[in-house]
Design a protein around this motif. Structure first.
Motif, PDB file in Angstrom:
ATOM      1  N   ILE A  61       0.745  -1.044   0.024  1.00 24.47           N
ATOM      2  CA  ILE A  61       0.002  -0.043  -0.041  1.00 24.47           C
ATOM      3  C   ILE A  61       0.894   1.109   0.086  1.00 24.47           C
ATOM      4  O   ILE A  61       0.599   2.202  -0.850  1.00 24.47           O
ATOM      5  CB  ILE A  61      -1.024  -0.073   1.187  1.00 24.47           C
ATOM      6  CG1 ILE A  61      -2.136  -1.025   1.265  1.00 24.47           C
ATOM      7  CG2 ILE A  61      -1.657   1.227   1.388  1.00 24.47           C
ATOM      8  CD1 ILE A  61      -2.757  -1.337   2.268  1.00 24.47           C
ATOM      9  N   ILE A  62       1.901   1.383   0.899  1.00 22.11           N
ATOM     10  CA  ILE A  62       2.713   2.385   0.849  1.00 22.11           C
ATOM     11  C   ILE A  62       3.554   2.576  -0.601  1.00 22.11           C
ATOM     12  O   ILE A  62       3.637   3.821  -0.911  1.00 22.11           O
ATOM     13  CB  ILE A  62       3.959   2.231   1.790  1.00 22.11           C
ATOM     14  CG1 ILE A  62       3.426   2.199   3.242  1.00 22.11           C
ATOM     15  CG2 ILE A  62       5.080   3.177   1.509  1.00 22.11           C
ATOM     16  CD1 ILE A  62       4.406   1.794   4.432  1.00 22.11           C
ATOM     17  N   MET A  63       3.853   1.721  -1.075  1.00 19.69           N
ATOM     18  CA  MET A  63       4.513   1.598  -2.588  1.00 19.69           C
ATOM     19  C   MET A  63       3.545   2.047  -3.790  1.00 19.69           C
ATOM     20  O   MET A  63       3.716   2.942  -4.379  1.00 19.69           O
ATOM     21  CB  MET A  63       4.857   0.361  -3.060  1.00 19.69           C
ATOM     22  CG  MET A  63       6.199  -0.372  -2.331  1.00 19.69           C
ATOM     23  SD  MET A  63       6.732  -2.112  -2.667  1.00 19.69           S
ATOM     24  CE  MET A  63       7.307  -1.435  -4.308  1.00 19.69           C
ATOM     25  N   ASP A  64       2.259   1.753  -3.494  1.00 22.43           N
ATOM     26  CA  ASP A  64       1.131   2.332  -4.369  1.00 22.43           C
ATOM     27  C   ASP A  64       0.896   3.709  -4.067  1.00 22.43           C
ATOM     28  O   ASP A  64       0.585   4.665  -4.930  1.00 22.43           O
ATOM     29  CB  ASP A  64      -0.110   1.508  -4.279  1.00 22.43           C
ATOM     30  CG  ASP A  64      -0.270   0.215  -5.124  1.00 22.43           C
ATOM     31  OD1 ASP A  64       0.467   0.391  -6.366  1.00 22.43           O
ATOM     32  OD2 ASP A  64      -0.707  -0.824  -4.847  1.00 22.43           O
ATOM     33  N   MET A  65       0.839   4.036  -2.753  1.00 19.33           N
ATOM     34  CA  MET A  65       0.511   5.461  -2.360  1.00 19.33           C
ATOM     35  C   MET A  65       1.610   6.155  -3.256  1.00 19.33           C
ATOM     36  O   MET A  65       1.198   7.632  -3.628  1.00 19.33           O
ATOM     37  CB  MET A  65       0.747   5.500  -1.095  1.00 19.33           C
ATOM     38  CG  MET A  65      -0.283   5.087  -0.174  1.00 19.33           C
ATOM     39  SD  MET A  65       0.006   5.447   1.755  1.00 19.33           S
ATOM     40  CE  MET A  65       0.055   7.308   1.684  1.00 19.33           C
ATOM     41  N   ASN A  66       2.875   5.872  -2.919  1.00 17.77           N
ATOM     42  CA  ASN A  66       3.671   6.761  -3.572  1.00 17.77           C
ATOM     43  C   ASN A  66       3.965   6.878  -5.129  1.00 17.77           C
ATOM     44  O   ASN A  66       4.165   7.865  -5.441  1.00 17.77           O
ATOM     45  CB  ASN A  66       5.355   6.203  -3.218  1.00 17.77           C
ATOM     46  CG  ASN A  66       5.404   6.686  -1.400  1.00 17.77           C
ATOM     47  OD1 ASN A  66       4.931   7.552  -1.147  1.00 17.77           O
ATOM     48  ND2 ASN A  66       6.146   5.669  -0.816  1.00 17.77           N
ATOM     49  N   ALA A  67       3.587   5.515  -5.603  1.00 16.87           N
ATOM     50  CA  ALA A  67       4.058   5.443  -7.163  1.00 16.87           C
ATOM     51  C   ALA A  67       2.935   6.224  -7.938  1.00 16.87           C
ATOM     52  O   ALA A  67       2.800   6.789  -9.019  1.00 16.87           O
ATOM     53  CB  ALA A  67       3.831   4.091  -7.479  1.00 16.87           C
ATOM     54  N   ARG A  68       1.528   6.204  -7.488  1.00 15.57           N
ATOM     55  CA  ARG A  68       0.485   6.452  -8.041  1.00 15.57           C
ATOM     56  C   ARG A  68      -0.305   7.946  -7.521  1.00 15.57           C
ATOM     57  O   ARG A  68      -1.281   8.246  -8.009  1.00 15.57           O
ATOM     58  CB  ARG A  68      -0.695   5.580  -7.912  1.00 15.57           C
ATOM     59  CG  ARG A  68      -0.200   4.090  -8.060  1.00 15.57           C
ATOM     60  CD  ARG A  68      -1.273   2.923  -7.748  1.00 15.57           C
ATOM     61  NE  ARG A  68      -2.226   2.866  -9.034  1.00 15.57           N
ATOM     62  CZ  ARG A  68      -3.517   2.489  -8.913  1.00 15.57           C
ATOM     63  NH1 ARG A  68      -3.958   2.025  -7.882  1.00 15.57           N
ATOM     64  NH2 ARG A  68      -4.157   2.106 -10.010  1.00 15.57           N
ATOM     65  N   GLN A  69       0.412   8.579  -6.505  1.00 12.06           N
ATOM     66  CA  GLN A  69       0.064   9.719  -5.896  1.00 12.06           C
ATOM     67  C   GLN A  69      -0.295  10.961  -6.947  1.00 12.06           C
ATOM     68  O   GLN A  69      -1.627  11.306  -6.865  1.00 12.06           O
ATOM     69  CB  GLN A  69       1.072  10.391  -4.885  1.00 12.06           C
ATOM     70  CG  GLN A  69       0.667  11.582  -4.440  1.00 12.06           C
ATOM     71  CD  GLN A  69       1.704  12.090  -3.197  1.00 12.06           C
ATOM     72  OE1 GLN A  69       2.539  11.428  -3.117  1.00 12.06           O
ATOM     73  NE2 GLN A  69       0.991  13.064  -2.482  1.00 12.06           N
ATOM     74  N   HIS A  70       0.489  11.124  -7.945  1.00 13.60           N
ATOM     75  CA  HIS A  70       0.053  12.381  -8.644  1.00 13.60           C
ATOM     76  C   HIS A  70      -1.033  11.933  -9.494  1.00 13.60           C
ATOM     77  O   HIS A  70      -2.008  12.923  -9.890  1.00 13.60           O
ATOM     78  CB  HIS A  70       1.335  12.648  -9.666  1.00 13.60           C
ATOM     79  CG  HIS A  70       2.390  13.134  -8.807  1.00 13.60           C
ATOM     80  ND1 HIS A  70       2.476  14.395  -7.959  1.00 13.60           N
ATOM     81  CD2 HIS A  70       3.932  12.687  -8.765  1.00 13.60           C
ATOM     82  CE1 HIS A  70       3.442  14.688  -7.447  1.00 13.60           C
ATOM     83  NE2 HIS A  70       4.363  13.623  -7.905  1.00 13.60           N
ATOM     84  N   TRP A  71      -1.257  10.860 -10.132  1.00 10.69           N
ATOM     85  CA  TRP A  71      -2.277  10.217 -11.045  1.00 10.69           C
ATOM     86  C   TRP A  71      -3.495  10.278 -10.231  1.00 10.69           C
ATOM     87  O   TRP A  71      -4.541  10.608 -10.567  1.00 10.69           O
ATOM     88  CB  TRP A  71      -1.821   9.090 -11.592  1.00 10.69           C
ATOM     89  CG  TRP A  71      -2.868   8.411 -12.335  1.00 10.69           C
ATOM     90  CD1 TRP A  71      -3.406   8.939 -13.606  1.00 10.69           C
ATOM     91  CD2 TRP A  71      -3.882   7.396 -11.870  1.00 10.69           C
ATOM     92  NE1 TRP A  71      -4.772   8.130 -13.944  1.00 10.69           N
ATOM     93  CE2 TRP A  71      -5.123   7.106 -12.860  1.00 10.69           C
ATOM     94  CE3 TRP A  71      -4.059   6.550 -10.621  1.00 10.69           C
ATOM     95  CZ2 TRP A  71      -6.083   6.062 -12.699  1.00 10.69           C
ATOM     96  CZ3 TRP A  71      -5.250   5.763 -10.408  1.00 10.69           C
ATOM     97  CH2 TRP A  71      -6.030   5.696 -11.567  1.00 10.69           C
ATOM     98  N   LEU A  72      -3.508   9.532  -8.953  1.00  8.84           N
ATOM     99  CA  LEU A  72      -4.372   9.633  -7.965  1.00  8.84           C
ATOM    100  C   LEU A  72      -5.226  10.842  -7.642  1.00  8.84           C
ATOM    101  O   LEU A  72      -6.482  11.186  -7.677  1.00  8.84           O
ATOM    102  CB  LEU A  72      -4.302   8.640  -6.721  1.00  8.84           C
ATOM    103  CG  LEU A  72      -4.042   7.180  -7.070  1.00  8.84           C
ATOM    104  CD1 LEU A  72      -3.546   6.460  -5.831  1.00  8.84           C
ATOM    105  CD2 LEU A  72      -5.551   6.667  -7.488  1.00  8.84           C
TER     106      LEU A  72
END
Length: 332
Positions: free
Chosen positions: A272-283
């Motif tokens: 979840i932390i990795m997805d938070m960081n990698a997808r932040q701008h797009w999300l």
């Protein structure tokens, strides 16, 4: 000099049936222990000792991770991080509640059931915490803003209520219909997990189909593997089922169940932390984000409902002393 007298341990034939565990023949605590006896047993090797510590220590680990991440992710001020904060709080609550349940479960028959009612409620709340984090950070791109995405967290709140109620109820037929009891309890937690994981499973499917190279995918796979092992070990009662008495203190299925569950939660948190960081701008650009009231509010509503459900089942334990249900619960 003061000396502490540790409580005497019993074998399986010396405790009521409700306290017995399949394949565990010795190391049982007194079924009417005082609160002090229960606390002392934490430092005495019984068949419950490692059950207690395998959740007590991880509760502090997740709390440490929460405070460590609060600085790097700004959990308290950044609205983007609030769903993760709600998730991390449930990661701290469920192992601590489980540890307390195992510690004080031998105070009486009723106390045993009530302790595990709270344990089940905490696990159900953790399931909701996972759904909130998945809704915020893990949903596949194709499903963002879809009707399923919009109703995903409300359904997870409903699932939490059903999970708590079904798991608490599963303790009542435990003596007369152990297989039914076990099936109901497994269903109570497997169903919410499968529902929560629908967006994750779809992402894993797409990734396998398209041969994607997202670095987070192997971590999600690790979480799924340990989630499966957790379920399998809980259902199978291995290894003590194959060698009764050999794993009374170390290595029985409930300890392995705890360890696999915690490792699975660790990998889930890391993913979840990795997805938070990698997808932040797009999300942030493409998705309406959960507000603090939606994230923390959902958890709060779930806890209130679960406490009401636990209260209702606890009252049932003490009502109608001569009823058939109570006779079953106290059966030897």
């Amino acid at each position: 000099m003061l000396s502490l007298k540790l409580p005497r341990q019993l074998n399986i034939n010396q405790v009521p049936k409700v306290f017995r565990e399949q394949g565990i023949l010795s190391g049982y605590r007194q079924p009417r222990s005082s609160a002090m006896d229960c606390l002392l047993s934490v430092f005495q090797m019984t068949n419950e000792t490692l059950n207690i510590w395998t959740h007590f220590l991880p509760a502090w680990y997740f709390l440490w991770k929460l405070f460590a991440l609060s600085y790097s992710l700004d959990l308290w001020n950044d609205v983007y991080a609030w769903p993760f904060l709600a998730y991390m709080l449930t990661c701290c609550i469920y192992p601590f509640t489980s540890s307390c349940a195992h510690t004080f479960s031998t105070m009486s028959t009723q106390a045993r059931h009530i302790c595990y009612f709270f344990d089940y409620g905490a696990l159900s709340t953790y399931s909701l915490g996972s759904a909130i984090a998945y809704s915020a950070y893990v949903f596949p791109e194709e499903w963002m803003k879809s009707p399923f995405h919009q109703c995903y967290v409300p359904i997870a709140v409903l699932n939490t209520t059903i999970s708590t109620g079904l798991s608490c109820y599963s303790r009542f037929p435990e003596m007369q219909q152990p297989r039914l009891s076990k099936t109901l309890r497994m269903l109570a937690f497997v169903y919410p997990y499968l529902f929560d994981s629908i967006p994750l499973f779809y992402r894993l499917y797409l990734c396998a189909k398209e041969s994607c190279v997202e670095s987070v995918i192997p971590v999600h796979y690790k979480h799924c593997v340990f989630a499966f092992l957790t379920c399998f070990i809980f259902a199978a009662h291995l290894p003590e089922r194959l060698a009764p008495g050999r794993f009374d203190y170390i290595g029985h299925s409930h300890q392995l169940f705890h360890v696999c569950g915690i490792i699975g939660t660790h990998f889930q948190m890391e993913a979840i932390i990795m997805d938070m960081n990698a997808r932040q701008h797009w999300l942030l650009a493409s998705s309406p984000f959960l507000s603090v009231s939606q994230a923390v509010g959902s958890i709060s509503i779930s806890i209130i409902i679960s406490l009401a459900v636990i209260g209702a089942f606890s009252v049932a334990l003490y009502s109608a002393p001569k009823s058939s249900w109570k006779q079953k619960l106290h059966s030897h």
